[in-house]
Write an enzyme that holds these catalytic residues in place. Sequence first.
Site, PDB file in Angstrom:
ATOM      1  N   ASN A 483       0.855  -1.192   0.000  1.00  0.00           N
ATOM      2  CA  ASN A 483       0.000   0.000   0.000  1.00  0.00           C
ATOM      3  C   ASN A 483       0.890   1.241   0.000  1.00  0.00           C
ATOM      4  O   ASN A 483       1.346   1.698   1.044  1.00  0.00           O
ATOM      5  CB  ASN A 483      -0.910  -0.030   1.222  1.00  0.00           C
ATOM      6  N   ASP A 484       1.110   1.770  -1.176  1.00  0.00           N
ATOM      7  CA  ASP A 484       1.984   2.935  -1.352  1.00  0.00           C
ATOM      8  C   ASP A 484       1.554   4.131  -0.513  1.00  0.00           C
ATOM      9  O   ASP A 484       2.305   5.090  -0.352  1.00  0.00           O
ATOM     10  CB  ASP A 484       1.940   3.393  -2.811  1.00  0.00           C
TER      11      ASP A 484
END
Length: 796
Positions: A483-484
């Site tokens: 999850n950037d």
Amino acid sequence: MKSFGHFDDAHREYVITDPATPWPWINYMGTEDFFSLISNTAGGYCFCKDAKFRRILRYRYNGVPMDDGGRYYYIKDGDTVWNPGWKPCKTPLDFYECRHGMGYTRVTGEKDGLKADVLFFVPIGHRCEVHRVKLTNTGTVKKTFQFYSFVEWCLWNASTDMENFQRNLSTGQVEIEGNVLYHKTEYRERRDHYAFFGANRAFDGFDTDRETFIGMYNGFNAPQQVLAGTSGNSVAHGWSPVASHRFDLTLEPGETEELIFVLGYVENAPEEKFVAPQVINKAKAHVMMDAFATGAQVDAAFAQLRAFWDDLLDRFIVESEVPELDRTVNVWNQYQCMITFFFSRSASYFESGIGRGMGFRDSNQDLAGIVHLIPDRARQRIIDIASTQFPDGGCYHQYQPLTKRGNNDIGGGFNDDPLWLIFGTVAYIRETGDFGILQEPVPFDNQPGTEVSLLEHLKISFSHVTDNLGPHGLPLIGRADWNDCLNLNCFSDNPDESFQTTENKTEGSKAESLMIAGLFVAEGKDFVELLSHPSVAADPEYVLGVKESVAAMEKAVKQYGWDGEWFLRAYDYYGRKIGSKECEEGKVFIESQGWCTMARIGAEEGLCDKALDSAKKYLECEYGLVLNNPAYTKYYIDYGEISSYPQGYKENAGIFCHNNPWVIIGEAMAGRAEDAWRHYQKITPAFTKDQELRKIEPYVFCQMVAGKDAEKPGEGKNSWLTGTAAWTWKAVSEALLGIKPQFDGLLVEPCIPIGTYRIHRRFRDAEYDLIIRNAGRGGKVFIPYKPGKQTLEVEV
Ligand code: BGC
Ligand code: NOJ
């Protein structure tokens, strides 16, 4: 409900019948290094190798109207001007159809007894688009009309093309020779390439200067030359070079006239650039023009393209009682996996083609969708990716396709990245049996002389996690994990900096990730299986160490990562829980439920079933599983970008389709066929009921569908280039239909509420025809690899 089109399964096409789709519905063309994007109205652009540095056609982003710029053909028939693809004139057509097929698009328009059928494709072995235009007089009277072609050139660098006008407006250069219009801006100095747009017969007029063709204050919908039925025969000097041919045609009733256009790209060696001062060497362009001079040549090239795709898509075919499933598996999901592999996340109608390079994690995941289709290219990709790794196992988050070098601007520090190399390599070897790849010498950071074996790269990928554990023995998250936008060490209060590149405060951070923990356990188990295989026979002591690290991680997850009903998501910088019932918002997250259940952590104690039930209870909605719940309603500086999105969108409680398959696979591993199948149907576009609501293409997966907290739940965005393609492929082919490649054969272990179905599967040098009689008992059958054709009935 309004419908804009339908599937044509027999031809592997999607047929669009109304040009005014709720968003441009696009297709891709190209299989090697010349690629095109083409919308249902023939908008879009092409490039060679790199969408930023070698952009051939200009495209207008954020334009009004939407999707301006493309390959436009105009017909001036009396006082009526129209386009076969409806845009840009938008003259109402008597008939319109766009067929997006495998690597080609065919647009047909008809107006007042004149039919224009335009086939667009990128032929194999050439750097060009071929446009075959068939004009037919379908009426009863003789027709005399003008036919125009039109494209607008991009001045190569798609980024500076939109910015550096003080230079650009003076650099444009063209040449005209025979039936071909050449674009040679900057060729006189450092470029070794030019582009051209040619026709297979002599034209009656032309233009290469945009202002002359269109007129200063006109739009693409009203070019002054077309309105007047003339051409300016203009030669561009600076400003905006374009290419347009004019043909004055007459057709008797029933008569058909065929024209072939080639939009090509040529590179020349420095000493071969010119044939005379200022005159470019056109030899290669002539070769390409000659290759497509006749309809027979075009037919042959098109047949070759079709054969290429037929051969690929013959590798996995399902025949079941569910047409939506069959067309997704047999055509569109595999096609999307190929496109995603080619383009990574660079160029779509949501990615500008100028921003991102190839992602380390993205590209590894993409492999899972194509190893069975193009194993040789997968092999090369693995070596390219591993070559950007550092000696400590860390890696650049992205690399540039043109140079294959790591991207310094974004740097590294995304702590899930290294593990994906194990994921990608295992997927490749399970499919191909090519254990030899493990011995390939691979450098660090592309530095010659630093080579070690790929196997060593896998080892340091693994130990990069164990070398970076946090206070609970869980993996430190670094800049972010998958999850950037969960940026736990970022603390950004400056709107002018990017969450991805800003300086992180990792020193002394306690931020740990349960997603990486699950990934580590799942991939660790695969790694043990690989290392223990007789073809690898790794040092038993080393293997024991890997097993112990995996066991220690499982223990840490059970001890510190379990929240009572689901797996926690993370610990933040200060060591506080994220994704816990103790949190005010963001109590449950999908990533850790997916990965920890795929890793089967605590399965015996019932943790996996509980986690999957919680996903169902808190995350599931009509259109899929949202990423987190409840959505964040304010900005949390210690969580970063995730809380910057309005609730229900993107990483903040959007249905992030990429991670739904993790839960689907987790469900299947837990033997919960009904749940797995329902989750799958919800995100699979072929099951779309409301095309208007979904907005984007009903034939490809998208990255994100607006979640239950959004203003318009069910609205899709970011279609085409997404890890969703490879992950849904893995979920449907392996977890649901149960065809699981193993190091020594295929394991058949379905988990889908469908009784009997057939699978045709090519696997290495074997070709299996399987009739699967699925009694839903969760049984499995192993088929050892044996070359040759085999027909088997499998009862499970
Ligand atoms: C997006 C992510 C993306 C990241 C990196 C973020 O703004 O929400 O999905 O991976 O940027 O480009
Ligand atoms: C898109 C990125 O390409 C991918 O790497 C990332 O995992 C997801 N967004 C989630 O943030």
